[in-house]
Design a protein around this motif. Structure first.
Motif, PDB file in Angstrom:
ATOM      1  N   ASN A 101      35.438  28.350  47.550  1.00 21.87           N
ATOM      2  CA  ASN A 101      36.108  29.643  47.704  1.00 21.87           C
ATOM      3  C   ASN A 101      37.117  29.892  46.593  1.00 21.87           C
ATOM      4  OD1 ASN A 101      34.667  30.159  50.040  1.00 21.87           O
ATOM      5  ND2 ASN A 101      36.314  29.507  51.400  1.00 21.87           N
ATOM      6  N   ILE A 102      37.874  28.875  46.229  1.00 26.92           N
ATOM      7  CA  ILE A 102      38.868  29.019  45.161  1.00 26.92           C
ATOM      8  C   ILE A 102      38.170  29.334  43.843  1.00 26.92           C
ATOM      9  CG2 ILE A 102      40.545  27.729  43.767  1.00 26.92           C
ATOM     10  CD1 ILE A 102      41.284  26.287  46.480  1.00 26.92           C
ATOM     11  N   LYS A 103      37.090  28.639  43.565  1.00 24.06           N
ATOM     12  CA  LYS A 103      36.349  28.912  42.327  1.00 24.06           C
ATOM     13  C   LYS A 103      35.794  30.338  42.337  1.00 24.06           C
ATOM     14  CE  LYS A 103      33.369  25.531  41.670  1.00 24.06           C
ATOM     15  NZ  LYS A 103      32.595  24.278  41.677  1.00 24.06           N
ATOM     16  N   PHE A 104      35.293  30.794  43.475  1.00 29.09           N
ATOM     17  CA  PHE A 104      34.779  32.157  43.599  1.00 29.09           C
ATOM     18  C   PHE A 104      35.892  33.183  43.374  1.00 29.09           C
ATOM     19  CE2 PHE A 104      34.325  35.846  46.424  1.00 29.09           C
ATOM     20  CZ  PHE A 104      33.207  36.440  45.875  1.00 29.09           C
ATOM     21  N   LEU A 105      37.034  32.989  44.013  1.00 27.88           N
ATOM     22  CA  LEU A 105      38.127  33.968  43.927  1.00 27.88           C
ATOM     23  C   LEU A 105      38.794  33.989  42.559  1.00 27.88           C
ATOM     24  CD1 LEU A 105      39.787  33.508  47.420  1.00 27.88           C
ATOM     25  CD2 LEU A 105      38.496  35.500  46.608  1.00 27.88           C
ATOM     26  N   ARG A 106      38.716  32.896  41.834  1.00 24.86           N
ATOM     27  CA  ARG A 106      39.375  32.809  40.529  1.00 24.86           C
ATOM     28  C   ARG A 106      38.945  33.951  39.605  1.00 24.86           C
ATOM     29  NH1 ARG A 106      39.282  27.060  38.161  1.00 24.86           N
ATOM     30  NH2 ARG A 106      40.955  26.779  39.653  1.00 24.86           N
ATOM     31  N   ARG A 107      37.696  34.378  39.687  1.00 18.57           N
ATOM     32  CA  ARG A 107      37.207  35.449  38.795  1.00 18.57           C
ATOM     33  C   ARG A 107      37.852  36.800  39.087  1.00 18.57           C
ATOM     34  NH1 ARG A 107      31.106  35.320  41.000  1.00 18.57           N
ATOM     35  NH2 ARG A 107      31.818  33.311  41.654  1.00 18.57           N
ATOM     36  N   TYR A 108      38.488  36.941  40.263  1.00 17.71           N
ATOM     37  CA  TYR A 108      39.129  38.204  40.637  1.00 17.71           C
ATOM     38  C   TYR A 108      40.643  38.196  40.384  1.00 17.71           C
ATOM     39  CZ  TYR A 108      34.716  39.169  42.930  1.00 17.71           C
ATOM     40  OH  TYR A 108      33.389  39.389  43.181  1.00 17.71           O
ATOM     41  N   ASP A 109      41.177  37.071  40.012  1.00 16.89           N
ATOM     42  CA  ASP A 109      42.621  36.890  39.883  1.00 16.89           C
ATOM     43  C   ASP A 109      43.257  37.827  38.864  1.00 16.89           C
ATOM     44  OD1 ASP A 109      45.077  35.695  40.457  1.00 16.89           O
ATOM     45  OD2 ASP A 109      44.812  34.145  38.954  1.00 16.89           O
ATOM     46  N   GLY A 151      35.680  44.171  45.076  1.00 18.21           N
ATOM     47  CA  GLY A 151      36.482  43.516  44.040  1.00 18.21           C
ATOM     48  C   GLY A 151      37.965  43.586  44.330  1.00 18.21           C
ATOM     49  N   HIS A 152      38.423  44.733  44.821  1.00 21.92           N
ATOM     50  CA  HIS A 152      39.850  44.919  45.096  1.00 21.92           C
ATOM     51  C   HIS A 152      40.313  43.979  46.209  1.00 21.92           C
ATOM     52  CE1 HIS A 152      43.284  48.114  45.457  1.00 21.92           C
ATOM     53  NE2 HIS A 152      43.745  46.878  45.390  1.00 21.92           N
ATOM     54  N   LEU A 153      39.533  43.886  47.285  1.00 17.65           N
ATOM     55  CA  LEU A 153      39.928  43.001  48.384  1.00 17.65           C
ATOM     56  C   LEU A 153      39.888  41.531  47.971  1.00 17.65           C
ATOM     57  CD1 LEU A 153      38.293  44.747  51.474  1.00 17.65           C
ATOM     58  CD2 LEU A 153      40.608  44.997  50.550  1.00 17.65           C
ATOM     59  N   LEU A 156      43.014  40.900  46.022  1.00 18.83           N
ATOM     60  CA  LEU A 156      44.202  40.732  46.868  1.00 18.83           C
ATOM     61  C   LEU A 156      44.232  39.346  47.507  1.00 18.83           C
ATOM     62  CD1 LEU A 156      44.425  44.283  48.481  1.00 18.83           C
ATOM     63  CD2 LEU A 156      45.899  43.312  46.686  1.00 18.83           C
ATOM     64  N   LEU A 157      43.062  38.791  47.810  1.00 19.97           N
ATOM     65  CA  LEU A 157      43.009  37.407  48.299  1.00 19.97           C
ATOM     66  C   LEU A 157      43.310  36.413  47.183  1.00 19.97           C
ATOM     67  CD1 LEU A 157      39.969  37.178  50.734  1.00 19.97           C
ATOM     68  CD2 LEU A 157      42.290  36.401  51.179  1.00 19.97           C
ATOM     69  N   ALA A 158      42.718  36.639  46.019  1.00 17.57           N
ATOM     70  CA  ALA A 158      42.906  35.720  44.885  1.00 17.57           C
ATOM     71  C   ALA A 158      44.367  35.651  44.457  1.00 17.57           C
ATOM     72  CB  ALA A 158      42.035  36.153  43.709  1.00 17.57           C
ATOM     73  N   THR A 159      45.085  36.748  44.570  1.00 16.69           N
ATOM     74  CA  THR A 159      46.490  36.793  44.160  1.00 16.69           C
ATOM     75  C   THR A 159      47.430  36.515  45.323  1.00 16.69           C
ATOM     76  OG1 THR A 159      46.517  39.202  44.458  1.00 16.69           O
ATOM     77  CG2 THR A 159      46.068  38.361  42.228  1.00 16.69           C
ATOM     78  N   ARG A 160      46.864  36.148  46.464  1.00 14.94           N
ATOM     79  CA  ARG A 160      47.603  35.744  47.662  1.00 14.94           C
ATOM     80  C   ARG A 160      48.470  36.850  48.245  1.00 14.94           C
ATOM     81  NH1 ARG A 160      46.966  30.251  48.680  1.00 14.94           N
ATOM     82  NH2 ARG A 160      47.461  30.992  50.746  1.00 14.94           N
TER      83      ARG A 160
END
Length: 182
Positions: A101-109, A151-153, A156-160
């Protein structure tokens, strides 16, 4: 910072090879990661200290623990000086759904979205307490803008700015909430 440590203070970050620690007669050791936990609201005793991490296959650290103990003792001393903790993890312990999950979310950070809309989404989640990703997406984004909404949601998860149980597979059924309001 002592010993050449240059560490970002970004909350909720994972930094690769964050510092170099001298030990013994002219040797240096570079731990694998520094995990900086996001700052939580509340008393200082509830704050989670950053974690300096060495990752080694279990078979290697069991076979070499005597040879490596000097550098790990130096890392523990350095961590204490920095108000961190030090730990050694084997690869099996760090693999799993949370890492995926962290690797997936990193692209949206690093993506950029309208701050006003971000605040509206956050207020919506705060008012509702807990909401699924899919429900929030449907409420906030009409079908024609769904891709942007996804992408927006995730951003928001990637940036906590939104939170979820990172140990569960991310999907449209993922429950979202405001950090600190679990």
């Amino acid at each position: 910072m002592p010993n050449g440590s240059r560490v970002s203070r970004k909350s909720g970050a994972i930094q690769s090879q964050p510092c170099t620690i001298p030990f013994g007669a002219g040797y240096e050791y570079t731990p694998d990661f520094l995990v900086i936990y996001r700052t939580t609201l509340g008393p200082a005793h509830l704050q989670k200290p950053s974690l300096l991490v060495e990752v080694k296959p279990r078979s290697e650290w069991r076979a070499n623990w005597r040879a490596w103990s000097t550098k790990w003792k130096a890392a523990r001393r350095h961590a204490i000086e920095m108000d961190w903790r030090f730990t050694i993890m084997d690869e099996e312990r760090i693999r799993g759904q949370a890492l995926e999950n962290i690797k997936f979310l990193r692209r949206y950070d690093d993506l950029v979205y309208d701050e006003g809309l971000s605040l509206e989404i956050i207020e919506d989640v705060e008012a509702r307490g807990v909401v699924t990703f899919g429900d929030l997406l449907s409420r906030r984004y009409p079908e024609i803008h769904r891709a942007e909404g996804i992408g927006h949601l995730w951003h928001l998860l990637a940036t906590r700015r939104l939170d979820c149980d990172i140990n569960l597979r991310l999907s449209y059924n993922t429950e979202l909430w405001i950090p600190g309001h679990e």
